[in-house]
Design a protein around this motif. Structure first.
Motif, PDB file in Angstrom:
ATOM      1  N   GLY A   1       0.793  -1.128  -0.025  1.00 56.00           N
ATOM      2  CA  GLY A   1       0.170  -0.005   0.113  1.00 56.00           C
ATOM      3  C   GLY A   1       0.933   1.314   0.125  1.00 56.00           C
ATOM      4  N   CYS A   2       2.112   1.322   0.653  1.00 56.44           N
ATOM      5  CA  CYS A   2       2.984   2.232   0.462  1.00 56.44           C
ATOM      6  C   CYS A   2       3.813   2.379  -0.795  1.00 56.44           C
ATOM      7  CB  CYS A   2       4.042   2.357   1.676  1.00 56.44           C
ATOM      8  SG  CYS A   2       3.060   2.512   3.329  1.00 56.44           S
ATOM      9  N   GLY A   3       3.608   1.502  -1.759  1.00 58.23           N
ATOM     10  CA  GLY A   3       4.354   1.700  -2.978  1.00 58.23           C
ATOM     11  C   GLY A   3       5.649   0.821  -2.949  1.00 58.23           C
ATOM     12  N   THR A   4       5.980  -0.073  -1.973  1.00 63.24           N
ATOM     13  CA  THR A   4       7.000  -0.786  -1.811  1.00 63.24           C
ATOM     14  C   THR A   4       6.862  -2.315  -1.903  1.00 63.24           C
ATOM     15  OG1 THR A   4       7.714   1.053  -0.094  1.00 63.24           O
ATOM     16  CG2 THR A   4       9.078  -1.238  -0.171  1.00 63.24           C
ATOM     17  N   ALA A   5       7.917  -2.858  -2.649  1.00 63.63           N
ATOM     18  CA  ALA A   5       7.649  -4.347  -2.701  1.00 63.63           C
ATOM     19  C   ALA A   5       9.113  -4.953  -2.626  1.00 63.63           C
ATOM     20  CB  ALA A   5       6.910  -5.072  -3.921  1.00 63.63           C
ATOM     21  N   THR A   6       9.347  -6.195  -2.267  1.00 60.16           N
ATOM     22  CA  THR A   6      10.539  -6.804  -2.143  1.00 60.16           C
ATOM     23  C   THR A   6      10.534  -8.233  -3.021  1.00 60.16           C
ATOM     24  OG1 THR A   6      10.583  -6.283   0.315  1.00 60.16           O
ATOM     25  CG2 THR A   6      12.270  -8.118  -0.624  1.00 60.16           C
ATOM     26  N   PHE A   7      11.276  -8.028  -4.132  1.00 56.00           N
ATOM     27  CA  PHE A   7      11.477  -9.133  -5.199  1.00 56.00           C
ATOM     28  C   PHE A   7      12.663 -10.064  -4.574  1.00 56.00           C
ATOM     29  CE2 PHE A   7       9.620  -5.686  -7.220  1.00 56.00           C
ATOM     30  CZ  PHE A   7       8.430  -6.419  -7.905  1.00 56.00           C
ATOM     31  N   MET A   8      12.420 -11.448  -4.831  1.00 53.76           N
ATOM     32  CA  MET A   8      13.641 -12.229  -4.452  1.00 53.76           C
ATOM     33  C   MET A   8      14.008 -12.723  -5.768  1.00 53.76           C
ATOM     34  SD  MET A   8      13.564 -15.547  -1.908  1.00 53.76           S
ATOM     35  CE  MET A   8      12.575 -16.699  -2.896  1.00 53.76           C
ATOM     36  N   ILE A   9      15.429 -12.448  -6.047  1.00 52.28           N
ATOM     37  CA  ILE A   9      16.028 -12.808  -7.373  1.00 52.28           C
ATOM     38  C   ILE A   9      16.863 -14.087  -7.037  1.00 52.28           C
ATOM     39  CG2 ILE A   9      16.007 -10.285  -8.029  1.00 52.28           C
ATOM     40  CD1 ILE A   9      19.129 -10.265  -7.656  1.00 52.28           C
ATOM     41  N   CYS A  10      17.430 -14.552  -8.508  1.00 55.04           N
ATOM     42  CA  CYS A  10      18.158 -15.752  -8.393  1.00 55.04           C
ATOM     43  C   CYS A  10      17.333 -17.115  -8.222  1.00 55.04           C
ATOM     44  CB  CYS A  10      19.364 -15.365  -7.526  1.00 55.04           C
ATOM     45  SG  CYS A  10      20.564 -14.296  -7.899  1.00 55.04           S
TER      46      CYS A  10
ATOM     47  N   VAL B   1      12.037   0.150  -4.299  1.00 54.05           N
ATOM     48  CA  VAL B   1      12.187  -1.517  -4.285  1.00 54.05           C
ATOM     49  C   VAL B   1      13.043  -2.125  -3.363  1.00 54.05           C
ATOM     50  CG1 VAL B   1      12.718  -3.120  -6.152  1.00 54.05           C
ATOM     51  CG2 VAL B   1      12.070  -1.148  -6.855  1.00 54.05           C
ATOM     52  N   VAL B   2      12.722  -3.132  -2.864  1.00 51.25           N
ATOM     53  CA  VAL B   2      13.805  -4.043  -2.124  1.00 51.25           C
ATOM     54  C   VAL B   2      13.818  -5.409  -2.853  1.00 51.25           C
ATOM     55  CG1 VAL B   2      14.500  -5.125   0.106  1.00 51.25           C
ATOM     56  CG2 VAL B   2      12.972  -2.964   0.106  1.00 51.25           C
ATOM     57  N   LEU B   3      15.362  -5.830  -2.982  1.00 53.92           N
ATOM     58  CA  LEU B   3      15.879  -6.858  -3.645  1.00 53.92           C
ATOM     59  C   LEU B   3      16.577  -7.642  -2.705  1.00 53.92           C
ATOM     60  CD1 LEU B   3      17.406  -5.540  -7.041  1.00 53.92           C
ATOM     61  CD2 LEU B   3      14.954  -6.439  -6.807  1.00 53.92           C
ATOM     62  N   THR B   4      16.081  -9.084  -2.669  1.00 57.69           N
ATOM     63  CA  THR B   4      16.753  -9.773  -2.022  1.00 57.69           C
ATOM     64  C   THR B   4      17.037 -11.256  -2.795  1.00 57.69           C
ATOM     65  OG1 THR B   4      16.969 -10.909   0.310  1.00 57.69           O
ATOM     66  CG2 THR B   4      14.845 -10.996  -0.830  1.00 57.69           C
ATOM     67  N   SER B   5      17.625 -12.219  -2.233  1.00 60.51           N
ATOM     68  CA  SER B   5      17.998 -13.485  -3.051  1.00 60.51           C
ATOM     69  C   SER B   5      18.012 -14.702  -2.004  1.00 60.51           C
ATOM     70  CB  SER B   5      19.080 -13.220  -3.907  1.00 60.51           C
ATOM     71  OG  SER B   5      20.384 -13.444  -3.217  1.00 60.51           O
ATOM     72  N   VAL B   6      18.103 -15.663  -2.817  1.00 52.91           N
ATOM     73  CA  VAL B   6      18.463 -16.879  -2.101  1.00 52.91           C
ATOM     74  C   VAL B   6      20.039 -16.882  -2.162  1.00 52.91           C
ATOM     75  CG1 VAL B   6      16.454 -18.424  -2.610  1.00 52.91           C
ATOM     76  CG2 VAL B   6      18.413 -17.858  -4.258  1.00 52.91           C
ATOM     77  N   ASP B   7      20.807 -17.806  -1.557  1.00 51.59           N
ATOM     78  CA  ASP B   7      22.028 -18.106  -1.500  1.00 51.59           C
ATOM     79  C   ASP B   7      22.284 -19.025  -2.893  1.00 51.59           C
ATOM     80  OD1 ASP B   7      23.942 -17.056   0.962  1.00 51.59           O
ATOM     81  OD2 ASP B   7      22.124 -17.756   1.772  1.00 51.59           O
ATOM     82  N   ARG B   8      23.329 -18.681  -3.718  1.00 51.14           N
ATOM     83  CA  ARG B   8      23.753 -19.439  -4.795  1.00 51.14           C
ATOM     84  C   ARG B   8      25.223 -19.909  -4.711  1.00 51.14           C
ATOM     85  NH1 ARG B   8      19.823 -19.696  -9.207  1.00 51.14           N
ATOM     86  NH2 ARG B   8      21.502 -21.469  -9.771  1.00 51.14           N
ATOM     87  N   ASP B   9      25.521 -20.603  -3.626  1.00 52.22           N
ATOM     88  CA  ASP B   9      26.779 -21.126  -3.728  1.00 52.22           C
ATOM     89  C   ASP B   9      27.225 -22.129  -4.739  1.00 52.22           C
ATOM     90  OD1 ASP B   9      27.387 -20.009  -1.005  1.00 52.22           O
ATOM     91  OD2 ASP B   9      25.838 -21.249  -0.279  1.00 52.22           O
ATOM     92  N   ASP B  10      26.132 -22.452  -5.701  1.00 46.95           N
ATOM     93  CA  ASP B  10      26.703 -23.342  -6.885  1.00 46.95           C
ATOM     94  C   ASP B  10      27.126 -22.583  -7.992  1.00 46.95           C
ATOM     95  OD1 ASP B  10      24.026 -22.236  -6.925  1.00 46.95           O
ATOM     96  OD2 ASP B  10      23.516 -23.254  -8.486  1.00 46.95           O
ATOM     97  N   LEU B  11      27.075 -21.362  -8.145  1.00 44.61           N
ATOM     98  CA  LEU B  11      27.506 -20.592  -8.979  1.00 44.61           C
ATOM     99  C   LEU B  11      28.926 -19.989  -8.923  1.00 44.61           C
ATOM    100  CD1 LEU B  11      24.375 -18.332  -9.674  1.00 44.61           C
ATOM    101  CD2 LEU B  11      25.091 -20.308 -10.832  1.00 44.61           C
ATOM    102  N   ASP B  12      29.728 -19.865  -9.881  1.00 40.13           N
ATOM    103  CA  ASP B  12      31.073 -19.303  -9.636  1.00 40.13           C
ATOM    104  C   ASP B  12      31.237 -18.090  -8.837  1.00 40.13           C
ATOM    105  OD1 ASP B  12      31.985 -21.653 -10.882  1.00 40.13           O
ATOM    106  OD2 ASP B  12      32.333 -20.850 -12.883  1.00 40.13           O
TER     107      ASP B  12
END
Length: 283
Positions: A51-60, A101-112
């Motif tokens: 409602g405040c115009g903020t959202a958190t996207f989870m990438i990767c 905008v808030v961005l977060t992610s999973v851990d990707r220890d599989d990637l170089d």
């Protein structure tokens, strides 16, 4: 009485998201095959933030290579990165007319590069397609690799956050692979870069008052400017149990103490999560 059978107190009643804006957010997220931590993390503040115009996207992706005992995100072998995700995120921000905008992610220890390059592509796409939007990124520890953290810093988000999650003593039993000192060094590198640095912890895992105050001191000693403090809520039976429900009055006290210790902004309350009132932290 076992911890798993503790009844949630009245102050932890969750307001479910409702209204046309919430419907629009969900439709856009699903239509672009995106993930939000708002839904994946079962966040209690979805409606208020949207409602405040903020959202958190989870990438990767939505599968993490780590298995922290507090977290509800799936653990396993992730799929390859979605090369179209940067543009999809950017377009979703534009369609939703988001201010922050808030961005977060999973851990990707599989990637170089542990996902750092993808992080940069998403940040740059959002900024390129959405003039004036502000951004916070809640990053993993990137295994403490300074060159990867530097890549995110140089992409110029307004706020960079990395959570300690809990106090030093409990870290080995609550977090997977992450260490307390490594996380402090991530926050230190962000703070030394001049970007607004932020971190957060959960209460109710068995920590003591003295340990909470020491954690505040540890964060201030590495230059952390913004802190969030919230109540841990057990998402599933497989996660670690709640040891205590902390009262709103105690959260208020920690906010006062945090400000006295020199944090420029402290969000402290039972339903506070990492991105709660995130749009205020850039000021």
């Amino acid at each position: 009485m076992g911890c798993s059978s503790r009844r949630k107190p009245d102050w932890l009643k969750i307001k479910l998201p409702k209204g046309q804006l919430s419907v629009e957010v969900l439709n856009v997220v699903r239509g672009h095959n995106l993930h939000t931590i708002c839904t994946s993390g079962m966040c209690p503040n979805q409606g208020e933030c949207w409602g405040c115009g903020t959202a958190t996207f989870m990438i990767c992706g939505d599968v993490c290579t780590r298995g922290c005992r507090f977290c509800n995100v799936k653990t396993g072998r992730p799929a390859p990165l979605d090369t179209g995700e940067p543009e999809h995120i950017a377009e979703s921000v534009r369609l939703l007319k988001l201010k922050h905008v808030v961005l977060t992610s999973v851990d990707r220890d599989d990637l170089d590069d542990l996902g750092a390059g993808h992080w940069v592509k998403v940040i740059e796409a959002v900024k390129r397609e959405n003039e004036g939007v502000t951004m916070e990124v809640l990053i993993p520890d990137f295994q403490g690799r300074r060159e990867l953290i530097r890549q995110v810093i140089e992409a110029c988000p307004e706020v960079i956050s990395h959570n300690l999650e809990t106090v030093r003593r409990l870290t080995p039993s609550i977090r997977s692979r992450a260490t307390y000192d490594m996380s402090l060094e991530v926050v230190r590198q962000v703070a030394e870069s001049g970007v607004i640095s932020k971190s957060g912890i959960m209460l109710g895992l068995g920590e003591t008052r003295e340990e909470i105050l020491q954690t505040m001191d540890d964060l201030r000693s590495v230059g952390c400017r913004v802190m969030t403090i919230g109540q841990y809520l057990q998402p599933t039976a497989a996660n670690v149990e709640v040891k205590e429900y902390v009262t709103p009055q105690v959260f208020d006290e920690y906010k006062r103490i945090g400000l006295e210790k020199g944090f420029t902004h402290v969000e402290s309350g039972p339903l506070v999560r990492s991105s709660y009132h995130a749009e205020r932290h850039i000021k």
